[in-house]
Design a protein around this motif. Structure first.
Motif, PDB file in Angstrom:
ATOM      1  N   ALA A   1       0.826  -1.214   0.000  1.00  0.00           N
ATOM      2  CA  ALA A   1       0.000   0.000   0.000  1.00  0.00           C
ATOM      3  C   ALA A   1       0.853   1.254   0.000  1.00  0.00           C
ATOM      4  O   ALA A   1       2.085   1.181   0.063  1.00  0.00           O
ATOM      5  N   GLY A   2       0.167   2.407  -0.059  1.00  0.00           N
ATOM      6  CA  GLY A   2       0.842   3.710  -0.111  1.00  0.00           C
ATOM      7  C   GLY A   2       1.034   4.297   1.280  1.00  0.00           C
ATOM      8  O   GLY A   2       1.424   3.608   2.221  1.00  0.00           O
TER       9      GLY A   2
ATOM     10  N   ALA B   1      -7.946  -9.527  11.262  1.00  0.00           N
ATOM     11  CA  ALA B   1      -8.620  -9.931  10.019  1.00  0.00           C
ATOM     12  C   ALA B   1      -7.582 -10.311   8.965  1.00  0.00           C
ATOM     13  O   ALA B   1      -7.731 -11.319   8.266  1.00  0.00           O
ATOM     14  N   LEU B   2      -6.512  -9.512   8.868  1.00  0.00           N
ATOM     15  CA  LEU B   2      -5.479  -9.790   7.856  1.00  0.00           C
ATOM     16  C   LEU B   2      -4.708 -11.058   8.216  1.00  0.00           C
ATOM     17  O   LEU B   2      -4.453 -11.912   7.371  1.00  0.00           O
ATOM     18  N   ARG B   3      -4.353 -11.179   9.501  1.00  0.00           N
ATOM     19  CA  ARG B   3      -3.626 -12.383   9.915  1.00  0.00           C
ATOM     20  C   ARG B   3      -4.514 -13.612   9.756  1.00  0.00           C
ATOM     21  O   ARG B   3      -4.057 -14.665   9.317  1.00  0.00           O
ATOM     22  N   GLY B   4      -5.807 -13.447  10.085  1.00  0.00           N
ATOM     23  CA  GLY B   4      -6.765 -14.547   9.918  1.00  0.00           C
ATOM     24  C   GLY B   4      -6.878 -14.979   8.463  1.00  0.00           C
ATOM     25  O   GLY B   4      -7.095 -16.155   8.162  1.00  0.00           O
ATOM     26  N   ALA B   5      -6.730 -14.014   7.553  1.00  0.00           N
ATOM     27  CA  ALA B   5      -6.784 -14.325   6.111  1.00  0.00           C
ATOM     28  C   ALA B   5      -5.445 -14.893   5.636  1.00  0.00           C
ATOM     29  O   ALA B   5      -5.247 -15.099   4.441  1.00  0.00           O
ATOM     30  N   LYS B   6      -4.529 -15.129   6.574  1.00  0.00           N
ATOM     31  CA  LYS B   6      -3.214 -15.737   6.321  1.00  0.00           C
ATOM     32  C   LYS B   6      -2.267 -14.811   5.555  1.00  0.00           C
ATOM     33  O   LYS B   6      -1.324 -15.244   4.907  1.00  0.00           O
ATOM     34  N   VAL B   7      -2.552 -13.505   5.605  1.00  0.00           N
ATOM     35  CA  VAL B   7      -1.611 -12.522   5.057  1.00  0.00           C
ATOM     36  C   VAL B   7      -0.374 -12.573   5.952  1.00  0.00           C
ATOM     37  O   VAL B   7      -0.489 -12.694   7.179  1.00  0.00           O
ATOM     38  N   SER B   8       0.823 -12.508   5.361  1.00  0.00           N
ATOM     39  CA  SER B   8       2.016 -12.651   6.197  1.00  0.00           C
ATOM     40  C   SER B   8       2.621 -11.317   6.601  1.00  0.00           C
ATOM     41  O   SER B   8       3.337 -11.231   7.590  1.00  0.00           O
ATOM     42  N   ALA B   9       2.335 -10.253   5.834  1.00  0.00           N
ATOM     43  CA  ALA B   9       2.894  -8.950   6.167  1.00  0.00           C
ATOM     44  C   ALA B   9       2.195  -7.865   5.355  1.00  0.00           C
ATOM     45  O   ALA B   9       1.568  -8.164   4.332  1.00  0.00           O
ATOM     46  N   VAL B  10       2.302  -6.641   5.828  1.00  0.00           N
ATOM     47  CA  VAL B  10       1.869  -5.482   5.036  1.00  0.00           C
ATOM     48  C   VAL B  10       3.099  -4.616   4.814  1.00  0.00           C
ATOM     49  O   VAL B  10       3.867  -4.351   5.744  1.00  0.00           O
ATOM     50  N   ILE B  11       3.314  -4.207   3.561  1.00  0.00           N
ATOM     51  CA  ILE B  11       4.409  -3.284   3.247  1.00  0.00           C
ATOM     52  C   ILE B  11       3.771  -2.008   2.703  1.00  0.00           C
ATOM     53  O   ILE B  11       2.956  -2.068   1.776  1.00  0.00           O
ATOM     54  N   ALA B  12       4.102  -0.875   3.292  1.00  0.00           N
ATOM     55  CA  ALA B  12       3.512   0.395   2.854  1.00  0.00           C
ATOM     56  C   ALA B  12       4.560   1.494   2.968  1.00  0.00           C
ATOM     57  O   ALA B  12       5.607   1.296   3.592  1.00  0.00           O
ATOM     58  N   ASN B  13       4.246   2.654   2.379  1.00  0.00           N
ATOM     59  CA  ASN B  13       5.159   3.798   2.536  1.00  0.00           C
ATOM     60  C   ASN B  13       5.321   4.106   4.022  1.00  0.00           C
ATOM     61  O   ASN B  13       6.413   4.337   4.506  1.00  0.00           O
ATOM     62  N   ASN B  14       4.179   4.132   4.708  1.00  0.00           N
ATOM     63  CA  ASN B  14       4.183   4.327   6.150  1.00  0.00           C
ATOM     64  C   ASN B  14       2.816   3.949   6.707  1.00  0.00           C
ATOM     65  O   ASN B  14       1.886   3.692   5.946  1.00  0.00           O
ATOM     66  N   PHE B  15       2.727   3.902   8.036  1.00  0.00           N
ATOM     67  CA  PHE B  15       1.524   3.404   8.696  1.00  0.00           C
ATOM     68  C   PHE B  15       0.946   4.436   9.658  1.00  0.00           C
ATOM     69  O   PHE B  15       1.682   5.240  10.239  1.00  0.00           O
ATOM     70  N   ALA B  16      -0.365   4.348   9.866  1.00  0.00           N
ATOM     71  CA  ALA B  16      -1.001   5.145  10.922  1.00  0.00           C
ATOM     72  C   ALA B  16      -0.548   4.578  12.258  1.00  0.00           C
ATOM     73  O   ALA B  16      -0.286   3.378  12.374  1.00  0.00           O
ATOM     74  N   ARG B  17      -0.487   5.430  13.296  1.00  0.00           N
ATOM     75  CA  ARG B  17       0.215   5.009  14.506  1.00  0.00           C
ATOM     76  C   ARG B  17      -0.475   3.900  15.292  1.00  0.00           C
ATOM     77  O   ARG B  17       0.186   3.002  15.794  1.00  0.00           O
TER      78      ARG B  17
ATOM     79  N   ASP C   1       7.636   4.029  -1.793  1.00  0.00           N
ATOM     80  CA  ASP C   1       7.242   3.819  -3.196  1.00  0.00           C
ATOM     81  C   ASP C   1       7.124   2.355  -3.602  1.00  0.00           C
ATOM     82  O   ASP C   1       7.183   2.017  -4.785  1.00  0.00           O
ATOM     83  N   ILE C   2       6.938   1.472  -2.621  1.00  0.00           N
ATOM     84  CA  ILE C   2       6.838   0.048  -2.927  1.00  0.00           C
ATOM     85  C   ILE C   2       5.672  -0.242  -3.878  1.00  0.00           C
ATOM     86  O   ILE C   2       5.768  -1.105  -4.757  1.00  0.00           O
ATOM     87  N   ALA C   3       4.591   0.524  -3.736  1.00  0.00           N
ATOM     88  CA  ALA C   3       3.402   0.270  -4.569  1.00  0.00           C
ATOM     89  C   ALA C   3       3.653   0.606  -6.040  1.00  0.00           C
ATOM     90  O   ALA C   3       2.946   0.126  -6.931  1.00  0.00           O
TER      91      ALA C   3
ATOM     92  N   GLU D   1      14.217  -8.126  -8.715  1.00  0.00           N
ATOM     93  CA  GLU D   1      14.662  -6.847  -8.143  1.00  0.00           C
ATOM     94  C   GLU D   1      14.736  -6.997  -6.628  1.00  0.00           C
ATOM     95  O   GLU D   1      14.077  -7.868  -6.060  1.00  0.00           O
ATOM     96  N   THR D   2      15.554  -6.123  -6.008  1.00  0.00           N
ATOM     97  CA  THR D   2      15.614  -6.128  -4.544  1.00  0.00           C
ATOM     98  C   THR D   2      15.378  -4.716  -4.026  1.00  0.00           C
ATOM     99  O   THR D   2      15.888  -3.750  -4.592  1.00  0.00           O
ATOM    100  N   TYR D   3      14.561  -4.600  -3.007  1.00  0.00           N
ATOM    101  CA  TYR D   3      14.292  -3.304  -2.375  1.00  0.00           C
ATOM    102  C   TYR D   3      14.725  -3.408  -0.923  1.00  0.00           C
ATOM    103  O   TYR D   3      14.563  -4.448  -0.297  1.00  0.00           O
ATOM    104  N   THR D   4      15.253  -2.292  -0.400  1.00  0.00           N
ATOM    105  CA  THR D   4      15.656  -2.339   1.008  1.00  0.00           C
ATOM    106  C   THR D   4      14.695  -1.505   1.849  1.00  0.00           C
ATOM    107  O   THR D   4      14.061  -0.573   1.358  1.00  0.00           O
ATOM    108  N   PHE D   5      14.591  -1.869   3.097  1.00  0.00           N
ATOM    109  CA  PHE D   5      13.810  -1.046   4.025  1.00  0.00           C
ATOM    110  C   PHE D   5      14.584  -0.932   5.326  1.00  0.00           C
ATOM    111  O   PHE D   5      15.474  -1.735   5.604  1.00  0.00           O
TER     112      PHE D   5
END
Lengths: 161, 428
Positions: free
Chosen positions: A56-57, A72-88, A106-108, A133-137
């Protein structure tokens, strides 16, 4: 951690979209998972597979304090969220549950839905297997790692008491 | 280098002389707020780990508010679980149905909020209590569980963004309009992770209720907290509610405190604001709003604008008129409900053909008591207009002050409330 990307490039994907309040009368992850991302993408739960990764952005998870968004996301078996940044509050909830919230600028714009990604939390790198490709965080803060290593905030607090 | 009011509060709660933004601290908590949606999962987490204790039952305040009265069997189960936990731990400050209220209205009303405190709650609008010169922030269920168990929590000391509010609000402009203007300027993540601190001559024109509307929506700018220094208005509000004369600290920011940014709002020159779907930051001056936006529902209530002052503002406009759009009036607490009834406001709402509800978060978060169908349009005094927030993801929600919502209810379309205020004044 390896899975296919689901890209939602928009900013401010909020907790009402991740898990609408009409489903907050339960808190079992399996039940919440049936409605994960429902108000932004009603087809998401049909497509998601174990290990998949949400991209996400800006400001992912803004809005309410409901930890049900992480569940809900973990229950749906999502393993991670990658975004520009997150709400606190979402970010805290994510760390407290040991559920990765990775900030990568800019991952999106770099990843497309369906790309196969591999995340190395320790090294702070994301490999796009599809595009080679490889991206670093920036690796997560020490305190966040400590909480995650303890198995979550409550285990961390209990161990200290 | 001086400290902000928020930094001073954190320093006092972690036993340090000074703290700086970005520093991680473990802070003692003065109060924890619990409601029916996020507390039952927290309690289950504690039970599952053999940690079912409450560090200090007298520092916990509980009210069921989100899905009250129980909207279905599953929410009734949440209420039962909350009730059993309260009784098991002998929590005195409990407001069950009949004495209940929307959490962020009832805690201040019952005198639980004091300046200089650190308060957390399992709800994002916990930032409301910053109107008392306290630090308060919303947290999720795991944080809530840890807070209840240990009475302390880790925090990253936030940077502070300062807002100076200048002048008296003109007729038709309320604190809701001020906060919508601020969010319009900085965006829904403009103060992400920060404290929003207020000063300026406008504050002396605002009651505690009006101030709470401003701090309530700090989260809508992504902030961790909103804070207004305590003054004689704050002290009078507390004196009225706390006959035990509690002790508290009143902090002020140092003149050389550091801010990440400083915004000035010329409140005296403002006009009413309306936030368009689907973000609170999508706000427009009423003068720039098309005159043909029809509405199906008007909603007056919530932790943002469901207090007695809000109901009086709406009633003054609705008096002797009938609404063209379905209108929900939801007093935020039982005491507000009673006061509105005593003041004859319910007669006005009844004559105008509004629906009067028991206190509940209700449709503000799309729970029940007035949720929207697909393609319906609602103008609301609440705090969020995200997709699906008040019901169908295809519904549209506009946010505004109680005056703008009441005037719009009468016309069945979004309108400027000021002609109604002027007409009324001219007639009387």
């Amino acid at each position: 951690m390896r899975g296919r990307a689901h890209v939602y490039p928009r900013a401010h994907i909020n907790t009402d979209e991740i898990i609408p309040a009409r489903y907050l009368n339960v808190h079992s992850e399996a039940e919440l998972a049936k409605h994960a991302m429902e108000d932004i993408d009603a087809e998401f739960v049909k497509r998601v597979q174990p290990g998949d990764i949400i991209i996400a952005g800006d400001d992912f998870g803004c809005g309410s304090s409901r930890e049900h968004a992480v569940w809900a996301l973990r229950g749906a078996k999502v393993s991670a969220v990658i975004a520009n940044n997150f709400a606190r509050i979402y970010f805290r909830n994510s760390i407290n549950n040991g559920f990765p919230a990775i900030e990568c600028q800019d991952i999106a714009q770099k990843v497309q839905t369906g790309d196969e990604l591999e995340i190395d939390l320790k090294a702070g790198s994301i490999t796009n297997v599809t595009r080679k490709e490889t991206y670093t965080f920036v690796p997560m803060a020490d305190f966040a790692v400590e909480i995650m290593q303890a198995g979550g905030l409550l285990e961390y607090v209990k161990a200290k008491a | 280098m001086g400290m902000t009011i928020t930094e001073k509060i954190f320093a006092a709660h972690c036993g340090k002389k000074r703290v700086v933004p970005g520093e991680l601290v473990n802070a003692k908590l003065d109060l924890v707020m619990c409601h029916d949606v996020t507390t039952p999962p927290a309690v289950e987490m504690l039970e599952k780990r053999g940690m079912d204790r409450v560090w200090d039952p007298d520092r916990v305040v509980v009210t069921p508010d989100h899905f009250v009265p129980a909207k279905d069997i599953l929410s009734a189960e949440l209420h039962r679980s909350l009730d059993r936990w309260v009784k098991r731990h002998h929590i005195r400050h409990y407001y069950p149905l009949g004495r209940h209220g929307v959490c962020h209205a009832i805690l201040p009303e019952k005198g639980h909020i004091l300046p200089g405190e650190i308060i957390v709650g399992g709800d994002s609008h916990t930032c409301t209590y910053g109107a008392f010169g306290a630090f308060s922030a919303g947290i999720g269920s795991t944080d809530l569980a840890a807070a209840l168990y240990a009475g302390e929590l880790w925090f990253r000391v936030p940077e502070t963004m300062k807002f100076t509010l200048n002048g008296a609000p003109p007729e038709g402009v309320y604190s809701k309009d001020i906060i919508l203007e601020i969010i319009r300027r900085i965006g829904v993540d403009g103060a992400r992770y920060m404290a929003m601190e207020y000063d300026g001559s406008t504050l002396s024109h605002l009651s505690m209720e009006a101030r709470m509307t401003i701090t309530n929506m700090a989260i809508e700018a992504g902030a961790k907290s909103g804070i207004i220094p305590a003054d004689n208005v704050t002290e009078a509000y507390i004196r009225e509610r706390r006959h035990d004369r509690p002790k508290y600290e009143v902090y002020h920011s140092d003149p050389d405190a550091k801010y990440v940014a400083h915004h000035t709002i010329d409140v005296a020159a403002m006009e009413p604001m309306v936030a368009f779907p689907n973000l609170p930051s999508n706000a427009h001056y009423i003068g720039d709003v098309r005159s043909d936006i029809g509405i199906d529902q008007a909603y007056i209530g919530s932790c943002t604008n469901g207090r007695i002052e809000d109901l009086r503002i709406a009633a003054a406009i609705l008096k002797g008129r009938k609404v063209k759009a379905r209108t929900m009036v939801v007093p935020a607490t039982t005491a507000i409900w009673k006061q509105a009834s005593d003041e004859g406001l319910f007669d006005i709402f009844y004559d105008a053909e509004c629906v009067i509800s028991t206190p509940t978060c209700g449709a503000c978060l799309g729970g029940h008591m007035g949720v929207l169908a697909a393609d319906e349009v609602c103008i609301s005094t609440t705090n969020r207009n995200f997709v699906g927030r008040m019901g169908s993801p295809k519904a549209k929600v506009y946010l505004a002050s109680p005056a703008t919502v009441a005037a719009s209810a009468i016309e069945g379309r979004i309108v400027d409330p000021r002609p109604y205020l002027t007409k009324r004044a001219a007639a009387e």
